[in-house]
Design a protein around this motif. Structure first.
Motif, PDB file in Angstrom:
ATOM      1  N   GLY A  50       0.728  -1.295  -0.024  1.00 32.92           N
ATOM      2  CA  GLY A  50       0.036   0.081   0.359  1.00 32.92           C
ATOM      3  C   GLY A  50       1.120   0.767  -0.077  1.00 32.92           C
ATOM      4  O   GLY A  50       0.507   2.243  -0.921  1.00 32.92           O
ATOM      5  N   THR A  51       1.462   1.512   0.991  1.00 32.14           N
ATOM      6  CA  THR A  51       2.677   2.402   1.303  1.00 32.14           C
ATOM      7  C   THR A  51       3.492   2.392  -0.848  1.00 32.14           C
ATOM      8  O   THR A  51       3.217   3.524  -0.586  1.00 32.14           O
ATOM      9  N   SER A  52       4.222   1.542  -1.038  1.00 31.45           N
ATOM     10  CA  SER A  52       4.608   1.232  -2.243  1.00 31.45           C
ATOM     11  C   SER A  52       4.008   2.213  -3.436  1.00 31.45           C
ATOM     12  O   SER A  52       3.817   2.895  -4.777  1.00 31.45           O
ATOM     13  N   ALA A  53       2.300   1.526  -3.469  1.00 29.72           N
ATOM     14  CA  ALA A  53       1.523   2.038  -4.377  1.00 29.72           C
ATOM     15  C   ALA A  53       1.670   3.473  -4.732  1.00 29.72           C
ATOM     16  O   ALA A  53       1.820   3.763  -5.573  1.00 29.72           O
ATOM     17  N   LEU A  54       1.211   4.194  -3.170  1.00 28.93           N
ATOM     18  CA  LEU A  54       1.341   5.711  -3.210  1.00 28.93           C
ATOM     19  C   LEU A  54       2.517   6.098  -3.133  1.00 28.93           C
ATOM     20  O   LEU A  54       2.577   7.487  -4.836  1.00 28.93           O
ATOM     21  N   ALA A  55       3.845   6.056  -3.740  1.00 27.75           N
ATOM     22  CA  ALA A  55       5.377   6.904  -3.452  1.00 27.75           C
ATOM     23  C   ALA A  55       4.552   6.221  -4.808  1.00 27.75           C
ATOM     24  O   ALA A  55       5.335   7.034  -6.012  1.00 27.75           O
ATOM     25  N   VAL A  56       4.666   5.313  -5.954  1.00 27.46           N
ATOM     26  CA  VAL A  56       4.680   5.189  -7.350  1.00 27.46           C
ATOM     27  C   VAL A  56       4.148   5.599  -7.684  1.00 27.46           C
ATOM     28  O   VAL A  56       4.390   6.623  -8.639  1.00 27.46           O
ATOM     29  N   SER A  57       2.663   5.918  -7.547  1.00 25.52           N
ATOM     30  CA  SER A  57       2.159   6.811  -7.917  1.00 25.52           C
ATOM     31  C   SER A  57       2.704   8.833  -8.129  1.00 25.52           C
ATOM     32  O   SER A  57       2.390   9.587  -9.108  1.00 25.52           O
ATOM     33  N   PHE A  58       3.113   8.780  -6.870  1.00 21.82           N
ATOM     34  CA  PHE A  58       3.512  10.036  -7.146  1.00 21.82           C
ATOM     35  C   PHE A  58       4.271  10.210  -7.832  1.00 21.82           C
ATOM     36  O   PHE A  58       5.090  11.065  -8.980  1.00 21.82           O
ATOM     37  N   SER A  59       5.220   9.716  -8.045  1.00 20.40           N
ATOM     38  CA  SER A  59       6.701   9.865  -9.246  1.00 20.40           C
ATOM     39  C   SER A  59       6.727   9.632  -9.939  1.00 20.40           C
ATOM     40  O   SER A  59       7.282  10.646 -10.673  1.00 20.40           O
ATOM     41  N   ALA A  60       5.434   8.882 -10.725  1.00 13.78           N
ATOM     42  CA  ALA A  60       4.817   8.661 -11.692  1.00 13.78           C
ATOM     43  C   ALA A  60       4.428  10.298 -12.115  1.00 13.78           C
ATOM     44  O   ALA A  60       4.572  10.259 -13.198  1.00 13.78           O
ATOM     45  N   LEU A 187       2.791   6.852 -18.275  1.00  8.25           N
ATOM     46  CA  LEU A 187       2.587   7.005 -17.275  1.00  8.25           C
ATOM     47  C   LEU A 187       1.903   8.063 -16.246  1.00  8.25           C
ATOM     48  O   LEU A 187       1.430   7.880 -14.693  1.00  8.25           O
ATOM     49  N   VAL A 188       1.032   8.662 -17.370  1.00  7.85           N
ATOM     50  CA  VAL A 188       0.088   8.733 -16.940  1.00  7.85           C
ATOM     51  C   VAL A 188      -1.505   7.552 -16.374  1.00  7.85           C
ATOM     52  O   VAL A 188      -1.817   7.706 -15.330  1.00  7.85           O
ATOM     53  N   ALA A 189      -0.685   6.161 -16.993  1.00  3.02           N
ATOM     54  CA  ALA A 189      -1.966   5.271 -16.120  1.00  3.02           C
ATOM     55  C   ALA A 189      -1.388   4.264 -14.786  1.00  3.02           C
ATOM     56  O   ALA A 189      -1.383   4.462 -13.788  1.00  3.02           O
ATOM     57  N   VAL A 190       0.239   4.826 -15.035  1.00  2.00           N
ATOM     58  CA  VAL A 190       0.886   4.159 -13.557  1.00  2.00           C
ATOM     59  C   VAL A 190       0.410   5.369 -12.477  1.00  2.00           C
ATOM     60  O   VAL A 190       0.405   4.475 -10.942  1.00  2.00           O
ATOM     61  N   SER A 191       0.281   5.838 -12.464  1.00  2.00           N
ATOM     62  CA  SER A 191       0.097   7.143 -11.104  1.00  2.00           C
ATOM     63  C   SER A 191      -1.447   6.941 -11.015  1.00  2.00           C
ATOM     64  O   SER A 191      -1.725   7.079  -9.984  1.00  2.00           O
ATOM     65  N   ALA A 192      -2.692   6.644 -12.041  1.00  2.00           N
ATOM     66  CA  ALA A 192      -3.447   6.764 -11.974  1.00  2.00           C
ATOM     67  C   ALA A 192      -3.634   5.036 -11.059  1.00  2.00           C
ATOM     68  O   ALA A 192      -4.630   4.763 -10.213  1.00  2.00           O
ATOM     69  N   PHE A 193      -3.444   3.716 -11.958  1.00  2.00           N
ATOM     70  CA  PHE A 193      -3.156   3.066 -10.488  1.00  2.00           C
ATOM     71  C   PHE A 193      -2.468   2.741  -9.618  1.00  2.00           C
ATOM     72  O   PHE A 193      -2.901   2.254  -8.927  1.00  2.00           O
ATOM     73  N   GLY A 194      -2.126   3.705  -9.671  1.00  2.00           N
ATOM     74  CA  GLY A 194      -0.918   3.641  -8.247  1.00  2.00           C
ATOM     75  C   GLY A 194      -2.279   4.642  -7.344  1.00  2.00           C
ATOM     76  O   GLY A 194      -2.509   3.962  -5.668  1.00  2.00           O
TER      77      GLY A 194
END
Length: 268
Positions: A50-60, A187-194
Motif C-alpha cells: 500500500g505504501t509503495s503504491a502511493l509512492a509510485v503514483s507520486f513518482s509517476a 506515466l498517466v496510467a501508472v499514476s492512476a493505477f497507483g
C-alpha cells in the motif's frame, strides 16, 4: 530500530528508486516493496504494498511533466486506458488484501523474475506517431485500450506496482504508437493505477503515511540525481538497463527463496 534510522532508511530507499528511474527511465518502482520490507523493516507485506503504491503514483506524476511538455503524451488514449485500468486496479487490490501476506510476497518475487527477464529483451521503437483516439478510430482502438488497460490495472493493483513494464508494450499493441510516446503516455496510467491501489489500501488502514512521505521525498531527490547522471551516461543506457534487470532478478530470487524456506521446513 530507532525512528531516526527508520526515517533515514526510508528516505534512502526512496532515493534508490528515484535514482534508478532517472537512470533507466522506468521499472525502478518494482524495488519499492522489497526495499520497504527488507531494508526499512515494514513487517506487513500489505502495508509495504500500500505504501509503495502511493509512492509510485507520486513518482509517476512527477515524471510525467517533462514528457507532457515534449509532446510525448497521447491524452485520449491515456484516459481510456487509465479509466479501465483503475477499475482493474481496485479489483486487484481487493483480491490482494484477501491473500496471506507472505504468500503475496512470494508471488511478488516471481513477478520480479518475470520483469527482469522482460527487461533483458530489446523493445521495438517503430510505430505511428500520429495515432489518435477519435470517433473514427474508436471502434478499432477503444476495445484494445479498455481490454488491455483493465488487465494491466488488475495486475498492477494486485501487486501494488506501477506496471509500466506491461503498460508500455500494452499501449503499443493497442494503438501502434512508437516507444517514446508509449513511455510518456504510460506515466498517466501508472499514476492512476497507483492512486487507485493506494486508495484501496488506505481505506483498510494499510498505508504507513510518514514512511510514504519520506520515501516520496527520497524518490524526488534521487530522481533529480538520476536524471542528471543519466544525461552523462546516455550512451550506456542499454548496459544500465541490463545491469538493473540483473539486480531485479537477484532480488526476485532472494524473495522467492525466503518464501520457499517455510514451505520446505513444513514438508521435512
Amino acid at each position: 530500530m530507532s525512528g531516526v534510522l527508520t526515517s533515514g532508511l526510508a528516505t534512502g530507499s526512496g532515493g534508490v528508486v528515484g535514482l534508478i528511474l532517472g537512470l533507466v527511465g522506468g521499472g525502478g518502482s518494482i524495488l519499492a516493496v522489497p526495499l520497504l520490507t527488507y531494508v526499512v523493516g515494514v513487517s506487513s507485506p500489505h502495508v509495504a504494498i500500500g505504501t509503495s503504491a502511493l509512492a509510485v503514483s507520486f513518482s509517476a506524476a512527477g515524471n510525467l511533466v517533462p514528457h507532457w511538455r515534449s509532446g510525448m503524451v497521447k491524452w485520449r488514449c491515456a484516459g481510456a486506458f487509465s479509466l479501465a485500468g483503475v477499475l482493474g486496479a481496485l479489483a486487484g487490490a481487493a483480491a490482494a488484501k484477501a491473500v496471506d501476506g507472505q504468500s503475496l510476497l512470494a508471488l511478488f518475487g516471481v513477478v520480479m523474475l518475470v520483469v527482469g527477464g522482460l527487461m533483458l529483451r530489446k523493445r521495438r521503437s517503430a510505430g505511428d506517431p500520429d495515432v489518435r483516439l477519435t470517433r473514427r478510430s474508436a471502434p478499432v482502438l477503444l476495445p484494445w485500450l479498455l481490454g488491455i488497460g483493465f488487465a494491466v490495472g488488475l495486475f498492477s493493483g494486485f501487486f501494488g506496482i506501477g506496471g509500466g513494464f506491461l503498460i508500455v508494450p500494452g499501449l503499443m499493441l493497442a494503438t501502434g504508437m512508437p516507444l517514446p510516446m508509449a513511455i510518456g503516455t504510460s506515466l498517466v496510467a501508472v499514476s492512476a493505477f497507483g492512486a487507485a491501489t493506494a486508495a484501496s489500501y488506505a481505506a483498510s488502514g494499510l498505508i504507513d503515511w510518514p514512511l510514504a512521505g519520506l520515501f516520496i521525498l527520497g524518490g524526488l531527490l534521487g530522481g533529480l540525481a538520476g536524471a542528471s547522471l543519466g544525461k552523462r551516461l546516455a550512451g550506456h543506457k542499454r548496459a544500465l538497463t541490463l545491469t538493473f534487470a540483473g539486480l531485479v532478478i537477484l532480488v526476485g530470487l532472494y524473495i522467492v527463496a525466503r518464501g520457499a524456506l517455510p514451505l520446505l521446513g513444513a514438508t521435512s
